[in-house]
Design a protein around this motif. Structure first.
Motif, mmCIF file in Angstrom:
data_model
loop_
_atom_site.group_PDB
_atom_site.id
_atom_site.type_symbol
_atom_site.label_atom_id
_atom_site.label_comp_id
_atom_site.label_asym_id
_atom_site.label_seq_id
_atom_site.Cartn_x
_atom_site.Cartn_y
_atom_site.Cartn_z
ATOM 1 N N GLY A 137 0.800 -1.220 0.000
ATOM 2 C CA GLY A 137 0.000 0.000 0.000
ATOM 3 C C GLY A 137 0.829 1.263 0.000
ATOM 4 N N PHE A 138 2.149 1.136 0.065
ATOM 5 C CA PHE A 138 3.064 2.268 0.120
ATOM 6 C C PHE A 138 4.201 2.040 -0.890
ATOM 7 C CE2 PHE A 138 1.162 1.689 4.270
ATOM 8 C CZ PHE A 138 0.716 2.960 4.588
ATOM 9 N N PRO A 139 4.881 3.099 -1.327
ATOM 10 C CA PRO A 139 6.065 2.901 -2.176
ATOM 11 C C PRO A 139 7.093 2.010 -1.491
ATOM 12 C CG PRO A 139 5.376 5.191 -2.245
ATOM 13 C CD PRO A 139 4.544 4.530 -1.179
ATOM 14 N N LYS A 140 7.726 1.150 -2.272
ATOM 15 C CA LYS A 140 8.616 0.143 -1.712
ATOM 16 C C LYS A 140 9.726 -0.145 -2.722
ATOM 17 C CE LYS A 140 8.157 -4.514 0.209
ATOM 18 N NZ LYS A 140 7.189 -5.602 0.450
ATOM 19 N N ARG A 141 10.953 0.055 -2.330
ATOM 20 C CA ARG A 141 12.077 -0.030 -3.265
ATOM 21 C C ARG A 141 12.170 -1.391 -3.950
ATOM 22 N NH1 ARG A 141 16.492 3.144 -3.436
ATOM 23 N NH2 ARG A 141 17.913 1.359 -3.304
ATOM 24 N N SER A 142 11.863 -2.449 -3.225
ATOM 25 C CA SER A 142 11.980 -3.780 -3.816
ATOM 26 C C SER A 142 10.854 -4.080 -4.797
ATOM 27 C CB SER A 142 11.978 -4.846 -2.715
ATOM 28 O OG SER A 142 10.769 -4.798 -1.966
ATOM 29 N N GLU A 143 9.838 -3.236 -4.836
ATOM 30 C CA GLU A 143 8.688 -3.471 -5.708
ATOM 31 C C GLU A 143 8.871 -2.849 -7.088
ATOM 32 O OE1 GLU A 143 4.584 -3.232 -3.943
ATOM 33 O OE2 GLU A 143 4.340 -1.662 -5.452
ATOM 34 N N SER A 144 9.520 -1.691 -7.157
ATOM 35 C CA SER A 144 9.648 -0.995 -8.438
ATOM 36 C C SER A 144 10.809 -0.013 -8.400
ATOM 37 C CB SER A 144 8.356 -0.242 -8.756
ATOM 38 O OG SER A 144 8.525 0.612 -9.879
ATOM 39 N N GLU A 145 11.486 0.136 -9.537
ATOM 40 C CA GLU A 145 12.557 1.118 -9.628
ATOM 41 C C GLU A 145 12.016 2.542 -9.548
ATOM 42 O OE1 GLU A 145 14.564 1.122 -13.394
ATOM 43 O OE2 GLU A 145 12.724 0.722 -14.523
ATOM 44 N N TYR A 146 10.727 2.711 -9.751
ATOM 45 C CA TYR A 146 10.112 4.035 -9.637
ATOM 46 C C TYR A 146 9.869 4.426 -8.178
ATOM 47 C CZ TYR A 146 9.291 3.907 -14.683
ATOM 48 O OH TYR A 146 9.458 3.852 -16.047
ATOM 49 N N ASP A 147 9.874 3.441 -7.292
ATOM 50 C CA ASP A 147 9.743 3.713 -5.863
ATOM 51 C C ASP A 147 11.149 3.927 -5.319
ATOM 52 O OD1 ASP A 147 7.116 3.205 -6.346
ATOM 53 O OD2 ASP A 147 6.974 1.399 -5.125
ATOM 54 N N THR A 148 11.577 5.163 -5.327
ATOM 55 C CA THR A 148 12.975 5.466 -5.028
ATOM 56 C C THR A 148 13.303 5.374 -3.548
ATOM 57 O OG1 THR A 148 12.483 7.827 -4.822
ATOM 58 C CG2 THR A 148 13.093 7.009 -7.009
ATOM 59 N N PHE A 149 12.269 5.437 -2.703
ATOM 60 C CA PHE A 149 12.506 5.403 -1.256
ATOM 61 C C PHE A 149 11.296 4.777 -0.580
ATOM 62 C CE2 PHE A 149 13.413 7.138 3.012
ATOM 63 C CZ PHE A 149 14.781 6.906 3.079
ATOM 64 N N GLY A 150 11.552 3.784 0.274
ATOM 65 C CA GLY A 150 10.461 3.143 0.998
ATOM 66 C C GLY A 150 9.922 4.060 2.087
ATOM 67 N N VAL A 151 8.611 4.218 2.120
ATOM 68 C CA VAL A 151 7.996 5.140 3.078
ATOM 69 C C VAL A 151 6.801 4.468 3.751
ATOM 70 C CG1 VAL A 151 8.777 7.264 1.972
ATOM 71 C CG2 VAL A 151 6.684 6.175 1.184
ATOM 72 N N GLY A 152 6.156 5.201 4.627
ATOM 73 C CA GLY A 152 5.032 4.709 5.408
ATOM 74 C C GLY A 152 4.774 5.635 6.586
ATOM 75 N N HIS A 153 5.852 6.165 7.157
ATOM 76 C CA HIS A 153 5.737 7.171 8.204
ATOM 77 C C HIS A 153 5.927 8.561 7.585
ATOM 78 C CE1 HIS A 153 6.752 4.314 11.784
ATOM 79 N NE2 HIS A 153 5.839 3.829 10.980
ATOM 80 N N SER A 154 5.514 9.570 8.305
ATOM 81 C CA SER A 154 5.514 10.915 7.733
ATOM 82 C C SER A 154 6.871 11.599 7.843
ATOM 83 C CB SER A 154 4.469 11.779 8.458
ATOM 84 O OG SER A 154 4.986 12.210 9.718
ATOM 85 N N SER A 155 7.030 12.632 6.991
ATOM 86 C CA SER A 155 8.060 13.662 7.142
ATOM 87 C C SER A 155 9.476 13.227 6.800
ATOM 88 C CB SER A 155 8.030 14.226 8.573
ATOM 89 O OG SER A 155 6.706 14.474 8.989
ATOM 90 N N THR A 156 9.614 12.121 6.059
ATOM 91 C CA THR A 156 10.945 11.642 5.681
ATOM 92 C C THR A 156 11.368 12.082 4.287
ATOM 93 O OG1 THR A 156 10.051 9.572 4.775
ATOM 94 C CG2 THR A 156 10.635 9.581 7.113
ATOM 95 N N SER A 157 10.427 12.564 3.481
ATOM 96 C CA SER A 157 10.686 12.751 2.046
ATOM 97 C C SER A 157 11.741 13.805 1.746
ATOM 98 C CB SER A 157 9.385 13.111 1.322
ATOM 99 O OG SER A 157 8.842 14.312 1.840
#
Length: 642
Positions: A104-124
Motif C-alpha cells: 500500500g506504500f512505495p517500496k524499493r523492492s517493488e519498483s525502480e520508480y519507488d525510489t525510497f520506501g515510506v510509510g511514516h511521515s516527514s521523511t521525504s
C-alpha cells in the motif's frame, strides 16, 4: 468482475507512454486515473481520499520529469496509488494491500520508480536531499523531488531537512501538497501560516499584476533573472509574510497554485526543472477530489473500506448478536469515563485523534484532550511537562510511531520517573499497512528502560483496569499499556473499573506437564488452542502474565517448579521480547525447562490480513495447537492409537 481502466490509461504502462501524449490529452488521463482508483478501491479497499487529491500532480510529475532517473519521493506514500498505476503496476493494482500483492506504500523492492520506501511521515525531504547531494557529488544531471503534505510539514524532521537544504547547495524541489488535512484536520501555527499564504489575495493579485505588466514593458536584455527575483522578494515583503518561513531558510518559494489544473502544473514544473538549487512549490489540492462524498468528509473517506461507488454506502458486516468493540474505542470511552471523575486526566495524541479514538474525549473536553500534530517527540515531552505539574497524562501513540520518540521516553519520562501513561495502540501485527506500521518492537525497546511499567491486556476489561490503575495517585512510575489493532473479545465490555496490582498475572487454568504463558491479546488464541488439544488428553495450564515489566516472579516460580514444558506467546518480536524475559528469569533462577517462544519472527513481515499474518508467524490458534502437539507428541500418538 474485472475492473478495466479507460482507453487512454489502458495504453500507459510506463511514464514513457505518458510522455507520448499531447498536453491537451492529460485532462482525460487524469479523469480516467481518478475513476480507476475509485473503481478498484471501492471493491478491494485501501487508502482513498489522499490519492484522489494528487491525481493531477502525479500525472504532471511523471509527464515532466524523467522518472525513474529523476528521483521522486512520496512522503508517507498512502497518496501514491496513481503513481503506482502510471509506473507499470496498473494490472496488479487490484492486489494492492492484499497478502502477496502490491504494498500500500512505495517500496524499493517493488519498483525502480519507488525510489525510497515510506510509510511514516516527514521523511521525504531528507531522503530527496540526500539523493540530490549524491547527484551533485557524482556530477549527474539528476533531479530530486519530494512530495510532502502540509500535515507532514508539522513534524520536526521536515524542518530539520529544510534547514539543511537551504545551505546544502543541492538541486532539490519540495512540493508542498496543501489540503489542510493529514488523516484528521491539521492543527497548529503552521496550518494558520499556510492559510495566510493561500488567502493573501493582495499578495497574489499584486504579484500577478506586476509580472503581467513586466511582460509588456520593453525592458530588454539588461533585466536579469536576479533583478526579477529581487523585485519578487520586494513584492512579498511589502504585502505579505507568506514567503518568510521558507525563504528565510534559503529555499525559493513558488506558489500557491491550483493543484487540480494539470496544464498549470505541467507548465510550472517545466519551469522549475530548469531552476537550480533548493525550491518549494506550494500546491493547493482537495483531499478526495472528484468523489463528492470524500471531498465533504475527508477523515471518514481516508480509508473507508469497501463501498458502493454509486451510492457511497460503506459496507459493514451485519451480525445477529452484539460484537466486541475495537480496542481503540474502549480506550476512547474509558479515558472519557475516568476524566469525568478525575480532573487531572489529560489526553495527548500526535495527529491521530480518530485513529486512537481520543476524539471521543476531544469532543467533550477539548481543553484536556489535545492533538499536537505529527510530532511524536513533542507529544511525549509535553506529556512529561504536564506530569511535572501533577497531571495524569495518557499519551496515545501507535506502537510503530512511538519508535520516533524513544529518546524522549528515556530522557524526559523514565529518568525523571514521571507518571506519564504511554498507550501504544496498534501494538503487534497490524495487517494490510504492512512492515512500516507493524508494532513489532515495543516490548524489547520498552522493557529495557529502567523505571517503566510495561503491560498488555488480554481483553477489553483488562484494558480498562490497566488504564484505571495507571491514573491512580499511588502509581508513581511511567506506565506503558500496549494493545492491538482491531476488535477485542467482549461484547459486554463496560465492566467495573478495578485496580490491578502492578506486576501480577492471572492463572486462568491449571494443568499438567505443559503451561502456556501469554502476554496480551494472543492469550485468547492460547485459550482456544487449549480447548482444542483436550481431545488428545492434554491438560494445558494457562497464565495471562499481563505485565512484562515487572514480571510476576511468584507466578513464574510456580510455573517452573511444576512444568518442564513451557510455551510463551506474544504479539511482538521474539528477539528480546516477552519470551526472552521468561528465559532470562529461568536462567537467573536456575530452572531447566523446554521453552518454545511464539511471536513475530526475526524478519520483516509483509502485509496481509491479521489472520493471514498470525498464521504465517505461527502464533494463531492453529500455530499454538501445533506447538503443543509437537511438545506433547508422545501423548498425542497414544491418543490417536486409542
Amino acid at each position: 468482475m474485472e475492473i478495466l481502466p479507460g482507453p487512454l490509461l489502458s495504453m500507459i504502462n510506463t511514464p514513457a507512454d505518458l510522455k507520448k501524449l499531447g498536453k491537451e490529452q492529460l485532462h482525460q488521463v487524469c479523469d480516467e486515473l481518478r475513476q480507476y482508483i475509485i473503481d478498484v478501491v471501492s471493491v478491494h479497499g485501501g487508502h482513498f481520499a489522499a490519492s484522489l487529491g494528487v491525481v493531477e500532480l502525479t500525472t504532471a510529475l511523471h509527464y515532466v520529469y524523467n522518472t525513474p532517473y529523476d528521483q521522486l519521493v512520496w512522503d508517507v506514500g498512502h497518496q501514491a496509488y496513481g503513481h503506482k498505476i502510471l509506473t507499470g503496476r496498473k494490472d496488479k493494482f487490484p492486489t494492492n494491500r492484499k497478502y502477496g500483492g502490491l504494498s500500500g506504500f512505495p517500496k524499493r523492492s517493488e519498483s525502480e520508480y519507488d525510489t525510497f520506501g515510506v510509510g511514516h511521515s516527514s521523511t521525504s525531504i531528507s531522503a530527496a536531499l540526500g539523493m540530490a547531494m549524491a547527484a551533485r557529488y557524482k556530477g549527474e544531471d539528476r533531479k530530486s523531488v519530494a512530495v510532502i503534505g502540509d500535515g507532514s510539514m508539522t513534524a520536526g524532521m521536515a524542518f530539520e531537512a529544510m534547514n539543511h537544504a537551504g545551505v546544502a547547495d543541492a538541486d532539490v524541489l519540495i512540493i508542498l501538497n496543501d489540503n489542510c488535512m493529514s488523516i484528521d484536520p491539521n492543527v497548529g501555527a503552521l496550518k494558520e501560516y499556510l492559510t495566510d499564504i493561500t488567502t493573501s489575495q493582495t499578495y497574489n493579485k499584486l504579484k500577478d499584476d506586476v509580472w503581467n505588466a513586466l511582460g509588456k514593458l520593453p525592458i530588454g536584455k539588461n533585466f536579469t533573472r536576479e533583478m526579477a527575483s529581487k523585485l519578487e522578494h520586494s513584492i512579498k515583503g511589502m504585502v505579505s509574510k507568506s514567503s518568510n518561513l521558507f525563504e528565510a531558510l534559503n529555499i525559493r518559494y513558488f506558489g500557491p497554485i491550483d493543484g487540480h489544473n494539470i496544464t498549470k502544473l505541467v507548465d510550472t514544473l517545466q519551469d522549475l526543472r530548469n531552476i537550480p538549487g533548493p525550491k518549494l512549490l506550494h500546491v493547493i489540492t482537495v483531499k478526495g477530489k472528484g468523489y463528492e462524498l470524500a471531498e465533504k468528509d475527508q477523515t471518514k473517506w481516508h480509508a473507508p473500506g469497501l463501498f458502493d461507488k454509486i451510492t457511497g454506502e460503506i459496507y459493514k458486516k451485519k451480525f445477529d448478536t452484539p460484537q466486541p468493540p475495537k480496542y481503540q474505542d474502549v480506550f476512547g470511552h474509558t479515558i472519557l469515563e475516568m476524566a469525568e471523575k478525575n480532573d487531572k486526566i489529560f489526553g495527548i495524541t500526535p495527529a491521530m485523534p480518530s485513529g486512537s479514538s481520543l476524539k471521543i474525549m476531544m469532543d467533550k473536553m477539548p481543553n484536556r484532550a489535545i492533538d499536537v500534530g505529527i510530532c511524536e517527540q513533542h507529544a511525549v515531552t509535553v506529556s512529561a511537562g504536564l506530569a511535572t505539574q501533577g497531571m495524569r497524562v495518557f499519551c496515545n501513540i501507535y506502537s510503530s510511531f512511538m519508535q520516533r520518540a524513544y529518546d524522549q521516553v528515556v530522557h524526559d519520562v523514565a529518568i525523571q520517573k514521571l507518571p506519564v501513561v504511554l498507550c501504544l495502540d496498534r501494538a503487534g501485527l497490524v495487517g494490510e499497512d504492512g512492515p512500516t506500521h507493524h508494532g513489532a518492537y515495543d516490548i524489547p525497546y520498552m522493557r529495557c528502560i529502567p523505571n517503566l511499567i510495561v503491560s498488555s491486556p488480554m481483553n477489553e476489561s483488562e484494558l480498562r483496569n490497566l488504564m484505571y490503575t495507571a491514573q491512580l495517585e499511588s502509581t508513581k512510575l511511567p506506565f506503558v499499556i500496549r494493545y492491538p489493532r482491531g476488535e477485542g473479545v467482549m461484547p459486554e465490555w463496560r465492566t467495573e473499573l478495578k485496580e490491578v496490582k502492578i506486576g501480577t498475572g492471572r492463572k486462568l487454568k491449571d494443568g499438567e506437564e505443559i503451561a502456556i504463558l501469554s502476554l496480551g491479546h494472543p492469550g485468547n488464541f492460547a485459550a482456544a488452542a487449549i480447548r482444542e488439544v483436550k481431545q488428545y488428553g492434554i491438560n494445558t495450564a494457562h497464565y495471562d502474565m499481563r505485565f512484562v515489566k515487572p514480571l510476576d516472579e511468584t507466578m513464574l516460580h510456580e510455573v517452573f517448579s511444576r512444568y518442564d514444558k513451557v510455551i510463551t506467546v506474544e504479539d511482538g518480536t521474539v528477539v528480546g521480547g516477552f519470551g526472552s524475559a521468561i528465559l532470562e528469569f529461568m536462567a537467573q533462577n536456575g530452572y531447566q525447562a523446554q521453552v518454545k517462544m511464539l511471536g513475530i519472527p526475526d524478519r520483516i513481515v509483509e502485509h496481509g490480513t491479521l489472520k493471514e499474518l498470525h498464521r504465517e508467524c505461527g502464533y494463531d490458534t492453529q500455530g499454538i495447537v501445533d506447538t503443543i502437539k509437537e511438545l506433547m507428541k508422545e501423548k498425542v500418538s497414544v491418543s490417536l492409537m486409542q
